[in-house]
Design an enzyme around this catalytic site. Sequence first.
Site, mmCIF file in Angstrom:
data_model
loop_
_atom_site.group_PDB
_atom_site.id
_atom_site.type_symbol
_atom_site.label_atom_id
_atom_site.label_comp_id
_atom_site.label_asym_id
_atom_site.label_seq_id
_atom_site.Cartn_x
_atom_site.Cartn_y
_atom_site.Cartn_z
ATOM 1 N N ARG A 8 -25.182 16.754 17.668
ATOM 2 C CA ARG A 8 -24.618 15.412 17.415
ATOM 3 C C ARG A 8 -23.906 14.927 18.673
ATOM 4 N NH1 ARG A 8 -22.972 12.703 12.648
ATOM 5 N NH2 ARG A 8 -23.179 14.545 11.352
ATOM 6 N N LYS A 19 -29.165 21.541 15.066
ATOM 7 C CA LYS A 19 -28.899 20.098 15.166
ATOM 8 C C LYS A 19 -27.866 19.832 16.256
ATOM 9 C CE LYS A 19 -25.719 18.108 12.431
ATOM 10 N NZ LYS A 19 -25.020 17.753 11.177
ATOM 11 N N HIS A 33 -14.949 22.704 5.561
ATOM 12 C CA HIS A 33 -15.923 22.456 6.638
ATOM 13 C C HIS A 33 -15.824 23.524 7.724
ATOM 14 C CE1 HIS A 33 -18.530 20.451 9.371
ATOM 15 N NE2 HIS A 33 -17.587 20.463 10.299
ATOM 16 N N GLY A 38 0.798 -1.229 0.000
ATOM 17 C CA GLY A 38 0.000 0.000 0.000
ATOM 18 C C GLY A 38 0.828 1.276 0.000
ATOM 19 N N GLU A 39 2.155 1.174 0.281
ATOM 20 C CA GLU A 39 3.004 2.383 0.271
ATOM 21 C C GLU A 39 2.927 3.082 -1.072
ATOM 22 O OE1 GLU A 39 7.169 2.024 1.110
ATOM 23 O OE2 GLU A 39 6.750 1.110 3.053
HETATM 24 C C1 R5P Z 1 -21.531 18.738 9.923
HETATM 25 O O1 R5P Z 1 -21.268 19.653 10.666
HETATM 26 C C2 R5P Z 1 -21.398 18.834 8.433
HETATM 27 O O2 R5P Z 1 -21.593 20.117 7.960
HETATM 28 C C3 R5P Z 1 -22.374 17.894 7.772
HETATM 29 O O3 R5P Z 1 -23.674 18.258 8.157
HETATM 30 C C4 R5P Z 1 -22.107 16.474 8.187
HETATM 31 O O4 R5P Z 1 -20.757 16.123 8.035
HETATM 32 C C5 R5P Z 1 -22.920 15.535 7.380
HETATM 33 O O5 R5P Z 1 -22.677 14.259 7.888
HETATM 34 P P1 R5P Z 1 -23.753 13.138 7.762
HETATM 35 O O6 R5P Z 1 -24.147 13.062 6.327
HETATM 36 O O7 R5P Z 1 -23.040 11.897 8.240
HETATM 37 O O8 R5P Z 1 -24.881 13.496 8.669
#
Ligand code: R5P
Length: 308
Positions: free
Chosen positions: A200, A198, A131, A39-40
């Site tokens: 998580r 949201k 991100h 894999g290197e």
């Molecule tokens: C989270 O903060 C990102 O902006 C996305 O909402 C997230 O990575 C999406 O991940 P998933 O599709 O696994 O919910």
Amino acid sequence: MKKSFKIFTGSSSHLLGQKVAKKLGVKLGQAEITRFADGECRVRIEEEVKSGTIFVLHSTCPPVDENLMELCLLGDTLKRNEAKKLVAIVPYLGYSRQDKVHRKGECLSAAFAAKMIELSGFDELITFDVHSEKALHFFKIPTQNLSAVPVLCEAMRALLHAKGKTTDWAIVAPDKGAMSRARELAKNLGASAVFIEKERDLLTGRLKIKGVKGEIAGKNLVICDDMITSGGTLVLAADFLKRQKAAQILACATHPLLVKSASEDLQRSSIKEVIVTDAIPLPKEKCFPKLQIVSVAPLVASVILSSV
Ligand code: R5P
């Protein structure tokens, strides 16, 4: 005077690179990228790179570690071949979600990935819809975070037009991080914006919707995110919006990571269409009927022209 440049691609961005090269009327730089049986990765540059700006186009998408190492070896090999100005164009920058220490004792992977890329000899880094902007603050070299929203917006506008629905749309940010992107898309499409709160669970990864701001009932909605990983965020948001009596639901995102059963889950979901970009290559088996892919090649081509 026209400045000279060459574009090399890593294995995650060959197709995108070919589109970019075609747009610019140039040939891609010749490099041999092979792997040993274990894999290197082994990189060999097959042409002269001593003059002009050398671009390396390569997303550090899954397999993230392999692609990150490949990017670093491309950079290091080009420097050893005496490239003077080396620019990494990394449409999807892996590790950018690990931009802070969430729990005591954790690694700071975005900082370490930045260090690796810099140590490989790159003089600049260009990415798309990173991100977290914070991930770029770890770089000491200049960075640019470009937005793919204009190409998503154009595709979305055409789709809405084809559906005869040009009014009564709202753009949904499925979490706090997506708010500015949703606002930008809403402004471009002349739509309103809806914000979902949201949460998580960092240990289990379980998602929960804690609240929402904006009008939903009877509206046609476009959920807009930076990336689709497992698809969980989009499916959860779509189910929630359906329960709140939304009309049609579409979705768009710059980076289609589509891991695990994301493609099947999105195809089965109440989302009618999903638009993504080719910042990450998608093998046939990850494509599904509701998916439309638009290209960031024109944006990459124009950033190359403006950087030389
Ligand atoms: C989270 O903060 C990102 O902006 C996305 O909402 C997230 O990575 C999406 O991940 P998933 O599709 O696994 O919910």
